[in-house]
Design an enzyme around this catalytic site. Structure first.
Site, short mmCIF file in Angstrom:
data_model
loop_
_atom_site.label_atom_id
_atom_site.label_comp_id
_atom_site.label_asym_id
_atom_site.label_seq_id
_atom_site.Cartn_x
_atom_site.Cartn_y
_atom_site.Cartn_z
N GLN A 162 -4.28 -1.01 9.61
CA GLN A 162 -4.24 -2.45 9.03
C GLN A 162 -4.85 -3.40 9.92
O GLN A 162 -4.41 -3.35 11.11
CB GLN A 162 -2.56 -2.65 8.79
CG GLN A 162 -2.55 -3.97 8.09
CD GLN A 162 -3.13 -4.14 6.76
OE1 GLN A 162 -3.09 -3.24 5.88
NE2 GLN A 162 -3.72 -5.27 6.18
N ASP A 201 -10.75 3.34 4.55
CA ASP A 201 -10.83 1.98 4.38
C ASP A 201 -12.45 1.80 4.34
O ASP A 201 -12.97 0.52 3.87
CB ASP A 201 -10.41 1.00 5.40
CG ASP A 201 -9.18 0.34 5.14
OD1 ASP A 201 -9.15 -0.10 4.10
OD2 ASP A 201 -8.44 0.25 6.20
N LYS A 261 0.66 -1.21 0.04
CA LYS A 261 0.02 0.15 0.04
C LYS A 261 0.89 1.09 0.03
O LYS A 261 0.71 2.37 -0.84
CB LYS A 261 -0.92 -0.02 1.22
CG LYS A 261 -2.23 -1.06 1.15
CD LYS A 261 -2.98 -1.16 2.47
CE LYS A 261 -3.80 -2.40 2.30
NZ LYS A 261 -4.42 -2.63 3.53
#
Ligand code: NAP
Length: 287
Positions: A98, A121, A54
């Site tokens: 994450q 997200d 990412k």
């Protein structure tokens, strides 16, 4: 019938280059580049790989990533304090936490502490609620990426039966809301579903997000269906595979995503797109 493969790798590359062009143009106009804070807690090897990918994608398109690597022993209070600081940091447009988190941390509580406007997200209850109410704001990256692929192939939704296998908060549930929003009739299957084959056989659009190789048998697939495999499973020989019997499914489906090279690259591309949206650059991107 031989299915056409949906090449997520090249579709994602095209989207990333459009994002890079928008950022470059904004910077030339005097705007600062978008900033993404990436939080990684603990030593999960897969998470380290995902975060590295990412951050690399950020660097390639011109998003600045701020990296916060934290010990697995961090307390909930310390982690929430960091997130609150990032929430008010004007150089940070998006906060990426994450997952999974170490088991002593309550994932729901931590996600709740992210400013929904920076929730790139799309996991915050506010953003999922917006999607449920047909007013999407920041959308969960993987389902959003699947919709991008489906739109790309000109998929029709109204009057179609979409069957989603898997009902997690971050993939299966938002996937079902996306397809409902698009106008499909939606069935969600999960661990307690009896006779999975019965539902899969009815799917004009089949999406699997479970994480069990070979769970979906090729002979269940309705001829001419669009088949999206979100599952990622590492086999004993080190290769990656999805949830669906890919080679045999290709002889029944009209469209199918491979694993790897299907949905995976889209997840990262949609993270970048969400970061642009959170930065207020309101991009108009294909398709
Ligand atoms: P998860 O949290 O473990 O959720 C799995 C879901 O599958 C749960 O809803 C579970 O049902 C359901 N399930 C389990 N066994 C089942 C069965 N026999 N029949 C039907 N449903 C069953 O996993 P996740 O985070 O959603 O991820 C799912 C898969 O997608 C994994 O392989 C993951 O690696 C992959 N993934 C890929 C991407 C990408 O970018 N391509 C992104 C994220 C995840 P219950 O809810 O009843 O427990």
């Amino acid at each position: 019938m031989v299915a056409q493969c949906i090449d997520g790798k090249s579709i994602a590359a095209q989207l990333r280059s459009e994002i890079a062009a928008i950022i470059s143009s904004k910077c030339q106009q005097g705007y600062r580049p978008p900033g993404l804070a990436v939080i990684l807690v603990g030593n999960d090897p897969a998470s380290h790989i995902y975060v590295r990918n990412k951050r690399q994608a950020c660097a390639e398109v011109g998003v600045i990533s701020f990296y916060h690597v934290l010990p697995a022993s961090i307390s909930e209070t310390e982690l929430v304090t960091l997130i609150h600081m990032l929430n008010i940091d004007n150089s940070v447009d998006g906060v990426l936490l994450q997952l999974p988190l170490p088991s002593h941390l309550n994932t729901g509580t931590i996600i709740d502490s992210i400013n929904p406007a920076k929730d790139v997200d799309g996991f915050h209850p506010y953003n999922l609620g917006r999607l449920a109410q047909r007013r999407p704001a920041l959308r969960s990256c993987t389902p959003y990426g699947v919709m991008y692929l489906l739109d790309h192939i000109g998929q029709a939704y109204k009057g179609k039966h979409a069957v989603i296998v898997g009902a997690s908060n971050i993939v299966g549930r938002p996937m079902s809301l996306e397809l409902l929003l698009a106008g499909a009739t939606v069935t969600i299957c999960h661990r307690f579903t009896r006779n999975l084959a019965h539902y899969v056989q009815q799917a004009d659009i089949l999406v699997s997000a479970v994480g069990k190789p070979g769970l979906i048998k090729a002979e269940w697939i309705k001829p001419g269906a669009t088949v999206i495999d979100i599952g990622i499973n590492r086999l004993a020989d080190g290769t990656l595979t999805g949830d669906i019997e890919f080679e045999k499914a290709k002889t029944r489906a009209a469209w199918i995503t491979p694993v790897p090279g299907g949905v995976g690259p889209m997840t990262v591309a949609m993270l970048l797109k969400n970061t642009l949206i959170a930065a207020g650059y309101s991009p108009t991107l294909s398709p």
